[in-house]
Motif scaffolding. Structure first.
Motif, PDB file in Angstrom:
ATOM      1  N   ALA A  33       0.838  -1.206   0.000  1.00  0.00           N
ATOM      2  CA  ALA A  33       0.000   0.000   0.000  1.00  0.00           C
ATOM      3  C   ALA A  33       0.872   1.256   0.000  1.00  0.00           C
ATOM      4  O   ALA A  33       0.610   2.204  -0.748  1.00  0.00           O
ATOM      5  CB  ALA A  33      -0.937  -0.003   1.207  1.00  0.00           C
ATOM      6  N   PHE A  34       1.917   1.253   0.826  1.00  0.00           N
ATOM      7  CA  PHE A  34       2.825   2.405   0.836  1.00  0.00           C
ATOM      8  C   PHE A  34       3.574   2.524  -0.491  1.00  0.00           C
ATOM      9  O   PHE A  34       3.794   3.625  -0.985  1.00  0.00           O
ATOM     10  CB  PHE A  34       3.825   2.307   1.997  1.00  0.00           C
ATOM     11  N   ARG A  35       3.940   1.393  -1.065  1.00  0.00           N
ATOM     12  CA  ARG A  35       4.631   1.416  -2.362  1.00  0.00           C
ATOM     13  C   ARG A  35       3.734   2.071  -3.421  1.00  0.00           C
ATOM     14  O   ARG A  35       4.176   2.916  -4.192  1.00  0.00           O
ATOM     15  CB  ARG A  35       5.026  -0.002  -2.778  1.00  0.00           C
ATOM     16  N   GLN A  36       2.476   1.695  -3.433  1.00  0.00           N
ATOM     17  CA  GLN A  36       1.544   2.308  -4.393  1.00  0.00           C
ATOM     18  C   GLN A  36       1.429   3.812  -4.146  1.00  0.00           C
ATOM     19  O   GLN A  36       1.421   4.594  -5.091  1.00  0.00           O
ATOM     20  CB  GLN A  36       0.163   1.665  -4.287  1.00  0.00           C
ATOM     21  N   GLU A  37       1.346   4.196  -2.883  1.00  0.00           N
ATOM     22  CA  GLU A  37       1.230   5.619  -2.561  1.00  0.00           C
ATOM     23  C   GLU A  37       2.447   6.398  -3.051  1.00  0.00           C
ATOM     24  O   GLU A  37       2.313   7.460  -3.655  1.00  0.00           O
ATOM     25  CB  GLU A  37       1.072   5.824  -1.051  1.00  0.00           C
ATOM     26  N   LEU A  38       3.636   5.887  -2.779  1.00  0.00           N
ATOM     27  CA  LEU A  38       4.859   6.634  -3.081  1.00  0.00           C
ATOM     28  C   LEU A  38       5.313   6.498  -4.531  1.00  0.00           C
ATOM     29  O   LEU A  38       5.955   7.404  -5.059  1.00  0.00           O
ATOM     30  CB  LEU A  38       5.983   6.210  -2.139  1.00  0.00           C
ATOM     31  N   GLU A  39       5.000   5.390  -5.173  1.00  0.00           N
ATOM     32  CA  GLU A  39       5.495   5.174  -6.537  1.00  0.00           C
ATOM     33  C   GLU A  39       4.451   5.425  -7.618  1.00  0.00           C
ATOM     34  O   GLU A  39       4.805   5.822  -8.725  1.00  0.00           O
ATOM     35  CB  GLU A  39       6.003   3.731  -6.693  1.00  0.00           C
ATOM     36  N   ASN A  41       0.827   6.726  -7.009  1.00  0.00           N
ATOM     37  CA  ASN A  41      -0.262   7.673  -6.783  1.00  0.00           C
ATOM     38  C   ASN A  41       0.257   9.104  -6.952  1.00  0.00           C
ATOM     39  O   ASN A  41       0.887   9.656  -6.051  1.00  0.00           O
ATOM     40  CB  ASN A  41      -0.858   7.471  -5.393  1.00  0.00           C
ATOM     41  N   ASN A  42      -0.038   9.689  -8.093  1.00  0.00           N
ATOM     42  CA  ASN A  42       0.428  11.058  -8.372  1.00  0.00           C
ATOM     43  C   ASN A  42      -0.241  12.106  -7.484  1.00  0.00           C
ATOM     44  O   ASN A  42       0.204  13.250  -7.436  1.00  0.00           O
ATOM     45  CB  ASN A  42       0.180  11.403  -9.843  1.00  0.00           C
ATOM     46  N   LEU A  43      -1.304  11.727  -6.799  1.00  0.00           N
ATOM     47  CA  LEU A  43      -2.001  12.655  -5.910  1.00  0.00           C
ATOM     48  C   LEU A  43      -1.426  12.633  -4.494  1.00  0.00           C
ATOM     49  O   LEU A  43      -1.755  13.482  -3.682  1.00  0.00           O
ATOM     50  CB  LEU A  43      -3.496  12.302  -5.845  1.00  0.00           C
ATOM     51  N   ALA A  44      -0.584  11.641  -4.185  1.00  0.00           N
ATOM     52  CA  ALA A  44      -0.105  11.439  -2.824  1.00  0.00           C
ATOM     53  C   ALA A  44       1.143  12.262  -2.521  1.00  0.00           C
ATOM     54  O   ALA A  44       2.017  12.433  -3.366  1.00  0.00           O
ATOM     55  CB  ALA A  44       0.188   9.957  -2.596  1.00  0.00           C
ATOM     56  N   PHE A  45       1.199  12.748  -1.280  1.00  0.00           N
ATOM     57  CA  PHE A  45       2.372  13.456  -0.769  1.00  0.00           C
ATOM     58  C   PHE A  45       2.553  13.040   0.689  1.00  0.00           C
ATOM     59  O   PHE A  45       1.616  13.143   1.489  1.00  0.00           O
ATOM     60  CB  PHE A  45       2.181  14.970  -0.868  1.00  0.00           C
ATOM     61  N   ALA A  63      -3.708  15.108  -2.768  1.00  0.00           N
ATOM     62  CA  ALA A  63      -4.061  16.432  -3.286  1.00  0.00           C
ATOM     63  C   ALA A  63      -5.062  16.244  -4.421  1.00  0.00           C
ATOM     64  O   ALA A  63      -4.714  15.724  -5.478  1.00  0.00           O
ATOM     65  CB  ALA A  63      -2.812  17.146  -3.780  1.00  0.00           C
ATOM     66  N   ILE A  64      -6.286  16.646  -4.178  1.00  0.00           N
ATOM     67  CA  ILE A  64      -7.360  16.511  -5.162  1.00  0.00           C
ATOM     68  C   ILE A  64      -7.876  17.914  -5.459  1.00  0.00           C
ATOM     69  O   ILE A  64      -8.459  18.567  -4.591  1.00  0.00           O
ATOM     70  CB  ILE A  64      -8.474  15.593  -4.640  1.00  0.00           C
ATOM     71  N   LEU A  65      -7.607  18.358  -6.698  1.00  0.00           N
ATOM     72  CA  LEU A  65      -7.873  19.742  -7.094  1.00  0.00           C
ATOM     73  C   LEU A  65      -7.141  20.653  -6.110  1.00  0.00           C
ATOM     74  O   LEU A  65      -5.938  20.578  -5.979  1.00  0.00           O
ATOM     75  CB  LEU A  65      -9.368  20.004  -7.199  1.00  0.00           C
ATOM     76  N   GLU A  66      -7.862  21.525  -5.400  1.00  0.00           N
ATOM     77  CA  GLU A  66      -7.204  22.435  -4.458  1.00  0.00           C
ATOM     78  C   GLU A  66      -7.369  21.984  -3.015  1.00  0.00           C
ATOM     79  O   GLU A  66      -7.125  22.752  -2.089  1.00  0.00           O
ATOM     80  CB  GLU A  66      -7.741  23.853  -4.639  1.00  0.00           C
ATOM     81  N   GLU A  67      -7.790  20.727  -2.817  1.00  0.00           N
ATOM     82  CA  GLU A  67      -8.011  20.213  -1.477  1.00  0.00           C
ATOM     83  C   GLU A  67      -7.024  19.104  -1.141  1.00  0.00           C
ATOM     84  O   GLU A  67      -6.643  18.317  -2.002  1.00  0.00           O
ATOM     85  CB  GLU A  67      -9.431  19.645  -1.343  1.00  0.00           C
ATOM     86  N   GLY A  68      -6.647  19.049   0.123  1.00  0.00           N
ATOM     87  CA  GLY A  68      -5.810  17.975   0.613  1.00  0.00           C
ATOM     88  C   GLY A  68      -6.613  17.088   1.540  1.00  0.00           C
ATOM     89  O   GLY A  68      -7.243  17.579   2.477  1.00  0.00           O
ATOM     90  N   ASP A  94       2.169  23.121   5.378  1.00  0.00           N
ATOM     91  CA  ASP A  94       2.917  24.225   4.776  1.00  0.00           C
ATOM     92  C   ASP A  94       3.322  23.905   3.338  1.00  0.00           C
ATOM     93  O   ASP A  94       3.132  24.724   2.435  1.00  0.00           O
ATOM     94  CB  ASP A  94       4.166  24.559   5.601  1.00  0.00           C
ATOM     95  N   ALA A  95       3.873  22.721   3.123  1.00  0.00           N
ATOM     96  CA  ALA A  95       4.300  22.337   1.770  1.00  0.00           C
ATOM     97  C   ALA A  95       3.107  22.252   0.833  1.00  0.00           C
ATOM     98  O   ALA A  95       3.187  22.665  -0.324  1.00  0.00           O
ATOM     99  CB  ALA A  95       5.046  21.003   1.811  1.00  0.00           C
ATOM    100  N   SER A  96       1.998  21.751   1.325  1.00  0.00           N
ATOM    101  CA  SER A  96       0.801  21.602   0.493  1.00  0.00           C
ATOM    102  C   SER A  96       0.191  22.958   0.138  1.00  0.00           C
ATOM    103  O   SER A  96      -0.264  23.165  -0.980  1.00  0.00           O
ATOM    104  CB  SER A  96      -0.232  20.736   1.205  1.00  0.00           C
ATOM    105  N   GLU A  97       0.195  23.872   1.091  1.00  0.00           N
ATOM    106  CA  GLU A  97      -0.311  25.219   0.802  1.00  0.00           C
ATOM    107  C   GLU A  97       0.588  25.913  -0.215  1.00  0.00           C
ATOM    108  O   GLU A  97       0.100  26.591  -1.119  1.00  0.00           O
ATOM    109  CB  GLU A  97      -0.434  26.033   2.087  1.00  0.00           C
TER     110      GLU A  97
END
Length: 154
Positions: A33-39, A41-45, A63-68, A94-97
């Motif tokens: 699951a973590f591998r999918q998130e990090l490798e 999922n382009n929306l994941a941070f 990150a989906i549109l302007e929402e986290g 902070d990084a997401s904003e």
């Protein structure tokens, strides 16, 4: 904790993140699951908290549109109440904003008062309840939101 480092999660952190999940959650994520998130999922941070070259906490969002949508915040039990949860959430927000997100949401167990208090420090407010949200025991979740003061609600 002068040697605490908060940094972007890397693929090499997956094993430690999954091990941390095992001790933090009743329904932990797998290494896959973590591998999918990090490798994949382009929306994941995700960010990790590293102390003496050991992962002691992490936080992530989609990150989906302007929402986290905050997915998980975890801190090793022996390192709780030392500001690590606060640090990973602060860096994540902070990084997401800076990347353009202007509102954030999450679900938190009704019984997890400590996590609710952490999120309230970052101006998250309760917005509703998801009945039976947690599959492990059917516990309800509180939906919380944080919106930047200049964010539009259209």
């Amino acid at each position: 904790m002068s040697s605490l480092i908060i940094r972007k999660a890397e693929v090499t952190d997956i094993e430690e993140m999954a091990a941390l999940d095992l001790v933090c959650f009743t329904a932990p994520w797998s290494e896959e699951a973590f591998r999918q998130e990090l490798e994949e999922n382009n929306l994941a941070f995700y960010v990790v908290a590293e102390l003496n070259e050991q992962i002691v906490g992490y936080a992530g969002l989609w990150a989906i549109l302007e929402e986290g949508h905050i997915t998980n915040v975890a801190v090793a039990p022996e390192y709780r109440r030392k500001g690590i949860g606060n640090a990973v959430v602060e860096v994540l927000l902070d990084a997401s904003e800076q990347a353009g997100l202007n509102s954030f949401t999450l679900e938190v167990r009704i019984s997890n008062i400590q996590a609710q208090n952490l999120y309230k420090k970052f101006d998250f407010t309760e917005a509703g309840i998801r009945k039976g949200y947690y599959q492990d025991n059917g516990e309800d979740a509180i939906i919380m939101w944080r919106r930047k003061s200049n964010a539009s609600c259209e």
